[in-house]
Design an enzyme around this catalytic site. Structure first.
Site, PDB file in Angstrom:
ATOM      1  N   HIS A  34     -11.501   7.432   3.952  1.00  0.00           N
ATOM      2  CA  HIS A  34     -10.555   8.535   4.103  1.00  0.00           C
ATOM      3  C   HIS A  34     -11.249   9.790   3.584  1.00  0.00           C
ATOM      4  O   HIS A  34     -12.014   9.718   2.612  1.00  0.00           O
ATOM      5  CB  HIS A  34      -9.309   8.324   3.240  1.00  0.00           C
ATOM      6  CG  HIS A  34      -8.220   7.498   3.862  1.00  0.00           C
ATOM      7  ND1 HIS A  34      -7.468   6.591   3.136  1.00  0.00           N
ATOM      8  CD2 HIS A  34      -7.719   7.473   5.129  1.00  0.00           C
ATOM      9  CE1 HIS A  34      -6.560   6.032   3.927  1.00  0.00           C
ATOM     10  NE2 HIS A  34      -6.699   6.541   5.147  1.00  0.00           N
ATOM     11  N   CYS A  37      -4.822   9.483  -3.857  1.00  0.00           N
ATOM     12  CA  CYS A  37      -4.164   8.620  -2.865  1.00  0.00           C
ATOM     13  C   CYS A  37      -2.695   8.400  -3.218  1.00  0.00           C
ATOM     14  O   CYS A  37      -1.877   8.171  -2.332  1.00  0.00           O
ATOM     15  CB  CYS A  37      -4.855   7.270  -2.790  1.00  0.00           C
ATOM     16  SG  CYS A  37      -6.559   7.347  -2.252  1.00  0.00           S
ATOM     17  N   ARG A  93     -10.259   6.039  10.109  1.00  0.00           N
ATOM     18  CA  ARG A  93      -8.813   5.904  10.224  1.00  0.00           C
ATOM     19  C   ARG A  93      -8.252   6.913  11.238  1.00  0.00           C
ATOM     20  O   ARG A  93      -7.980   6.568  12.369  1.00  0.00           O
ATOM     21  CB  ARG A  93      -8.150   6.074   8.851  1.00  0.00           C
ATOM     22  CG  ARG A  93      -8.610   5.036   7.810  1.00  0.00           C
ATOM     23  CD  ARG A  93      -8.094   3.649   8.145  1.00  0.00           C
ATOM     24  NE  ARG A  93      -8.476   2.646   7.163  1.00  0.00           N
ATOM     25  CZ  ARG A  93      -7.773   2.336   6.092  1.00  0.00           C
ATOM     26  NH1 ARG A  93      -6.632   2.937   5.829  1.00  0.00           N
ATOM     27  NH2 ARG A  93      -8.192   1.393   5.265  1.00  0.00           N
ATOM     28  N   ASP A 126       0.811  -1.226   0.000  1.00  0.00           N
ATOM     29  CA  ASP A 126       0.000   0.000   0.000  1.00  0.00           C
ATOM     30  C   ASP A 126       0.845   1.276   0.000  1.00  0.00           C
ATOM     31  O   ASP A 126       0.303   2.378   0.027  1.00  0.00           O
ATOM     32  CB  ASP A 126      -0.917   0.028   1.239  1.00  0.00           C
ATOM     33  CG  ASP A 126      -2.234  -0.696   1.002  1.00  0.00           C
ATOM     34  OD1 ASP A 126      -2.614  -0.892  -0.173  1.00  0.00           O
ATOM     35  OD2 ASP A 126      -2.902  -1.053   1.998  1.00  0.00           O
TER      36      ASP A 126
HETATM   37  N1  ARG Z   1      -5.293   0.150   0.753  1.00  0.00           N
HETATM   38  C1  ARG Z   1      -5.049   1.446   1.302  1.00  0.00           C
HETATM   39  C2  ARG Z   1      -5.653   1.530   2.701  1.00  0.00           C
HETATM   40  O1  ARG Z   1      -6.705   0.986   2.902  1.00  0.00           O
HETATM   41  C3  ARG Z   1      -5.602   2.517   0.418  1.00  0.00           C
HETATM   42  C4  ARG Z   1      -5.267   3.909   0.845  1.00  0.00           C
HETATM   43  C5  ARG Z   1      -5.873   4.961  -0.025  1.00  0.00           C
HETATM   44  N2  ARG Z   1      -5.350   6.201   0.239  1.00  0.00           N
HETATM   45  C6  ARG Z   1      -6.047   7.348   0.380  1.00  0.00           C
HETATM   46  N3  ARG Z   1      -5.401   8.443   0.525  1.00  0.00           N
HETATM   47  N4  ARG Z   1      -7.352   7.331   0.422  1.00  0.00           N
HETATM   48  O2  ARG Z   1      -5.090   2.132   3.595  1.00  0.00           O
END
Ligand code: ARG
Length: 275
Positions: free
Chosen positions: A173, A267, A144, A73
């Site tokens: 996010h 992202c 998150r 990631d």
């Molecule tokens: N697979 C990553 C996660 O779940 C994707 C992150 C995506 N990044 C973002 N800035 N939205 O953390």
């Protein structure tokens, strides 16, 4: 729709990106990720390279951080830190699968002349949840980044932080539900936020571009704006049309392979804001 199409101005930017050399989906920490579905790393790299060259062609500067084996990631560089005024607040990830990325990002900032580099003391997923909008930071929480991290960011950067609560796990996010288009203009998907946050956004941005469910579901809000040109997924055709009405120039990008990890163009892009 604005009565008169506003004039929009582009500002050259400096970005940090991470080549998806080790990209795959072998765990699931958001609803878009399905380890049972195959991924094509070579295709991810090609799509990422097109994004990289597109930024360069648009006159932006792109710096690179080396990818680390075993951190699939890491391509989503937006999560590595938040950078404002030449200060870097390095991420502390929610899930153990991404925890080791912090070390790599911290080392990068230290070795690239950033004098103030701090590792977040609370769960803080960088620009995934902290979007700089003019003199303020819009900060997401709910899935998150923790609320305590917002206060820490406000103190570290010395700017007001507006906390916004996300309620739909698919838009986990802030940068999947809202994009800063210009210092004083944003687009967002209202249903991704709780009622209080929607009220705050309405007050701060009465002329915001409101995206609909279809726009959001193709990751249309995961967009990168330089003030005029807005990179967004090819599939977000409807949203692209709306951006034109608001004076922007949409630039479609194909990031379909990277969407399998739950991330798009934004992202993959961390903005480095100098002092
Ligand atoms: N697979 C990553 C996660 O779940 C994707 C992150 C995506 N990044 C973002 N800035 N939205 O953390």
């Amino acid at each position: 729709m604005p009565t008169q199409t506003p004039e929009r101005t582009a500002r050259p930017r400096r970005y940090l990106m991470c080549r998806p050399t080790y990209f795959t989906v072998d765990y699931a920490i958001n609803p878009w990720m399905d380890p049972a579905q195959p991924t094509d790393t070579a295709l991810a790299v090609r799509q990422w390279e097109r994004l990289y060259w597109l930024y360069r062609r648009l006159g932006h500067t792109v710096e690179l951080i080396d990818p680390v084996p075993g951190l699939p990631d890491m391509v989503y560089a937006a999560n590595g830190a938040t950078v404002l005024d030449g200060r870097a607040l390095v991420a502390t990830f929610r899930y153990p699968e991404r925890a080791a990325e912090s070390e790599a990002y911290q080392a990068w900032f230290r070795s690239h002349g950033y004098r103030e580099v701090q590792r977040a003391g609370h769960v803080n997923e960088g620009e995934g949840d902290h979007l700089v909008a003019g003199g303020r930071v819009l900060a997401g929480t709910g899935f998150r980044t923790s609320r305590a991290a917002h206060a820490e960011a406000g103190e570290f950067f010395g700017v007001p932080v507006v906390g916004l609560t996300l309620v739909d796990p698919r838009f986990y996010h802030l940068d999947t539900a809202l994009a800063v288009l210009a210092d004083d203009h944003v687009m967002y998907y209202p249903e991704a936020f709780d009622a209080d946050s929607r009220a705050v956004l309405r007050t701060l941005y009465p002329d915001a571009l409101l995206a609909d469910r279809a726009d959001a579901e193709v990751f249309g809000l995961n967009a990168v704006s330089d003030g005029r040109r807005v990179l967004l997924p090819e599939a977000a055709k409807h949203l692209a049309g709306r951006l034109v009405e608001h004076g922007y120039q949409p630039v479609p990008v194909d990031v379909s392979e990277l969407l399998k990890g739950g991330g798009g163009a934004k992202c993959c892009t961390l903005e480095l804001r100098p002092a």
